[in-house]
Motif scaffolding. Structure first.
Motif, short mmCIF file in Angstrom:
data_model
loop_
_atom_site.label_atom_id
_atom_site.label_comp_id
_atom_site.label_asym_id
_atom_site.label_seq_id
_atom_site.Cartn_x
_atom_site.Cartn_y
_atom_site.Cartn_z
N HIS A 145 -73.62 32.27 -18.20
CA HIS A 145 -75.04 32.02 -18.43
C HIS A 145 -75.79 31.86 -17.12
O HIS A 145 -75.19 31.77 -16.05
CB HIS A 145 -75.25 30.79 -19.31
CG HIS A 145 -74.66 29.51 -18.81
ND1 HIS A 145 -73.42 29.04 -19.20
CD2 HIS A 145 -75.13 28.57 -17.96
CE1 HIS A 145 -73.18 27.87 -18.62
NE2 HIS A 145 -74.21 27.56 -17.85
N PHE A 178 -80.85 24.81 -24.20
CA PHE A 178 -79.80 25.83 -24.10
C PHE A 178 -80.02 26.84 -25.23
O PHE A 178 -80.14 26.46 -26.40
CB PHE A 178 -78.42 25.18 -24.21
CG PHE A 178 -78.18 24.19 -23.13
CD1 PHE A 178 -77.90 24.61 -21.83
CD2 PHE A 178 -78.30 22.83 -23.37
CE1 PHE A 178 -77.73 23.69 -20.80
CE2 PHE A 178 -78.12 21.91 -22.35
CZ PHE A 178 -77.84 22.33 -21.07
N HIS A 188 -74.69 29.07 -25.19
CA HIS A 188 -75.87 29.53 -24.45
C HIS A 188 -75.51 30.60 -23.45
O HIS A 188 -74.45 30.57 -22.83
CB HIS A 188 -76.63 28.38 -23.77
CG HIS A 188 -75.86 27.58 -22.76
ND1 HIS A 188 -74.91 26.67 -23.09
CD2 HIS A 188 -75.94 27.55 -21.40
CE1 HIS A 188 -74.44 26.10 -22.00
NE2 HIS A 188 -75.04 26.62 -20.95
N HIS A 202 -78.70 27.68 -11.80
CA HIS A 202 -77.34 28.12 -11.43
C HIS A 202 -76.96 29.36 -12.21
O HIS A 202 -77.61 29.71 -13.19
CB HIS A 202 -76.31 27.01 -11.65
CG HIS A 202 -76.15 26.55 -13.06
ND1 HIS A 202 -76.90 25.54 -13.62
CD2 HIS A 202 -75.34 26.97 -14.06
CE1 HIS A 202 -76.53 25.35 -14.88
NE2 HIS A 202 -75.59 26.20 -15.18
N HIS A 234 -69.40 18.82 -20.36
CA HIS A 234 -70.72 18.87 -20.97
C HIS A 234 -70.58 18.62 -22.47
O HIS A 234 -69.98 19.46 -23.18
CB HIS A 234 -71.35 20.26 -20.79
CG HIS A 234 -71.76 20.60 -19.40
ND1 HIS A 234 -72.48 19.75 -18.58
CD2 HIS A 234 -71.59 21.74 -18.67
CE1 HIS A 234 -72.74 20.35 -17.43
NE2 HIS A 234 -72.19 21.54 -17.45
N THR A 236 -72.83 18.94 -24.66
CA THR A 236 -73.62 19.93 -25.39
C THR A 236 -72.74 21.12 -25.81
O THR A 236 -72.49 21.30 -27.00
CB THR A 236 -74.82 20.36 -24.52
OG1 THR A 236 -74.42 20.35 -23.14
CG2 THR A 236 -75.97 19.38 -24.66
N SER A 237 -72.23 21.87 -24.86
CA SER A 237 -71.41 23.03 -25.24
C SER A 237 -69.93 22.67 -25.39
O SER A 237 -69.13 23.52 -25.76
CB SER A 237 -71.54 24.13 -24.19
OG SER A 237 -70.97 23.69 -22.97
N SER A 239 -67.93 22.08 -22.93
CA SER A 239 -67.12 22.76 -21.91
C SER A 239 -66.78 21.82 -20.76
O SER A 239 -67.53 20.90 -20.44
CB SER A 239 -67.88 23.99 -21.38
OG SER A 239 -69.11 23.60 -20.83
N TYR A 243 -69.08 22.65 -10.54
CA TYR A 243 -70.15 23.36 -9.81
C TYR A 243 -69.90 23.31 -8.30
O TYR A 243 -69.52 22.26 -7.78
CB TYR A 243 -71.51 22.73 -10.05
CG TYR A 243 -72.04 22.71 -11.46
CD1 TYR A 243 -72.98 23.64 -11.90
CD2 TYR A 243 -71.64 21.72 -12.34
CE1 TYR A 243 -73.50 23.58 -13.18
CE2 TYR A 243 -72.16 21.65 -13.62
CZ TYR A 243 -73.09 22.59 -14.04
OH TYR A 243 -73.61 22.53 -15.31
N GLU A 253 -71.42 27.76 -11.30
CA GLU A 253 -70.64 26.91 -12.21
C GLU A 253 -69.47 27.70 -12.77
O GLU A 253 -69.62 28.87 -13.12
CB GLU A 253 -71.53 26.45 -13.38
CG GLU A 253 -70.80 25.62 -14.42
CD GLU A 253 -71.68 25.27 -15.65
OE1 GLU A 253 -72.66 25.97 -15.92
OE2 GLU A 253 -71.34 24.27 -16.31
N MET A 258 -66.25 26.80 -24.70
CA MET A 258 -67.67 26.72 -25.07
C MET A 258 -67.78 26.95 -26.57
O MET A 258 -67.16 27.86 -27.12
CB MET A 258 -68.48 27.77 -24.32
CG MET A 258 -69.94 27.72 -24.67
SD MET A 258 -70.98 28.71 -23.61
CE MET A 258 -71.48 27.55 -22.36
N PHE A 279 -75.21 14.86 -19.90
CA PHE A 279 -74.89 15.97 -19.01
C PHE A 279 -73.39 15.99 -18.70
O PHE A 279 -72.81 17.04 -18.50
CB PHE A 279 -75.68 15.84 -17.70
CG PHE A 279 -77.16 16.02 -17.89
CD1 PHE A 279 -77.74 17.27 -17.77
CD2 PHE A 279 -77.98 14.94 -18.21
CE1 PHE A 279 -79.11 17.46 -17.96
CE2 PHE A 279 -79.35 15.11 -18.40
CZ PHE A 279 -79.92 16.37 -18.28
C1 LIG Z 1 -76.26 20.19 -15.91
C2 LIG Z 1 -76.64 21.47 -16.55
C3 LIG Z 1 -78.09 21.75 -16.74
C4 LIG Z 1 -75.83 21.80 -17.79
C5 LIG Z 1 -75.69 20.96 -18.88
C6 LIG Z 1 -74.92 21.36 -19.98
C7 LIG Z 1 -74.27 22.60 -19.99
C8 LIG Z 1 -73.41 23.01 -21.13
O1 LIG Z 1 -73.54 22.42 -22.21
O2 LIG Z 1 -72.56 23.93 -20.97
C9 LIG Z 1 -74.40 23.45 -18.88
O3 LIG Z 1 -73.80 24.65 -18.83
C10 LIG Z 1 -75.18 23.05 -17.80
O4 LIG Z 1 -75.26 23.86 -16.74
#
Ligand SMILES: CC(C)c1ccc(C(=O)O)c(O)c1O
Ligand SMILES: [Fe+2]
Length: 302
Positions: A145, A178, A188, A202, A234, A236-237, A239, A243, A253, A258, A279
């Motif tokens: 991504h 995302f 995402h 990134h 993370h 959220t995903s 994963s 970085y 990253e 995911m 995060f």
């Molecule tokens: C810290 C960043 C913006 C972030 C946060 C969450 C995910 C993810 O859920 O995979 C990312 O890929 C990120 O780059």
């Protein structure tokens, strides 16, 4: 025009402007582990898939995102996008034959995304790489991504949702959203963050094994590559992430694992609270140099 006809295969490639293509080529090949196979002093192509390229590096004075290439599901999906942009008055420019041939893409158009000025390219097919990507120290499975910051984040989101048929997977407060390029299943392929200016946040490469993350941690330290966040997870995903900075200071990253979404019956987007644990559930925090380098080149200056 029915927006549902705008369908994507995947995030196709990212083109970066770098100050020293030979130095960056060596970094992405030897440190990141993608395959470099073609180029000249000013432009190089790298791949981590069976396609001609996933990453293109071009020489320039300032490190930047040159453009993002989106591979459409079919010529019809591309035609639907072009027709829709015409209807809403967003100009699309066909990529001329000489450049399309250099990029090994067919049926390609570019536009300036109206809220960030970022250049988006859309095409229906890219030739295969001369040799299939063979992993070296790291099993890079794909370009994952790109995250951009936008001074008009809500409008950027709205444009992608309503005019490009992207879908929201998750948000962290008002800070980052995302989005997946429907019906690509990945959580995402694009993230939009809140920022004072349009900037590159990134680029991400997905890896197939958690060991790739652990080995990267040691490899970066051995090669004095700045690590700017992670390893962490993370929520959220879901994963595991890591970085680091490329030679120009662009944030890269790696992520392992995911969430994937079905085309139909996908869960609703979630809103995570704006706290550090949203995060990184392992409790880490980014360095000050995280996501600081990378202008967004506009179509006219490309
Ligand atoms: C810290 C960043 C913006 C972030 C946060 C969450 C995910 C993810 O859920 O995979 C990312 O890929 C990120 O780059
Ligand atoms: Fe990311």
């Amino acid at each position: 025009m029915n927006i549902d006809q705008i369908r994507y295969k995947r995030l196709g490639y990212v083109a970066l402007t770098v100050t020293d293509p030979a130095r960056s080529l060596a970094f992405y090949r030897d440190i990141v582990g993608v395959h470099a196979f073609e180029g000249d002093q000013d432009t190089v192509f790298l791949c981590c898939s069976d396609r001609h390229h996933d990453l293109m590096l071009s020489r320039g004075a300032t490190p930047a995102l040159k453009r993002i290439g989106w591979e459409m599901e079919s010529p019809e999906a591309l035609a639907a996008l072009v027709a829709h942009m015409g209807e809403i008055g967003v100009s699309m420019f066909p990529v001329d034959a000489a450049e399309a041939s250099l990029l090994r893409i067919s049926n390609a158009y570019r536009m300036s995304e109206p809220t960030t000025g970022a250049t988006f390219e859309f095409y229906s097919a890219m030739e295969k790489a001369p040799q299939a990507y063979t992993p070296t120290h790291t099993n890079v499975s794909r370009l994952g991504h790109v995250v951009l910051s936008s001074p008009r984040k809500s409008e950027t989101e709205k444009f992608l949702l309503e005019h490009m048929n992207f879908r929201i997977s998750d948000q962290i407060g008002p800070i980052v959203t995302f989005m997946r390029c429907f019906p690509n299943p990945l959580h995402h392929s694009f993230g939009v963050g809140h920022g004072d200016a349009s900037k590159l946040g990134h680029i991400n490469f997905m890896v197939t094994d958690v060991d790739d993350i652990g080995r990267a941690n040691n490899r970066m330290k051995r090669n004095s590559v700045p690590i700017v966040y992670g390893p962490g997870r993370h929520p959220t995903s879901n994963s595991v992430f890591f970085y680091f900075l490329d030679p120009d200071g662009i944030t890269v990253e790696y992520s392992f694992g995911m969430e994937e979404f079905p085309e139909e019956g996908a869960r609703e987007p979630r809103m995570f609270p704006l706290v550090p644990e949203s995060f990184d559930s392992w409790g880490g925090s980014p360095e000050a140099t995280f996501s600081k380098v990378g202008d967004v080149e506009t179509l006219t200056s490309a």
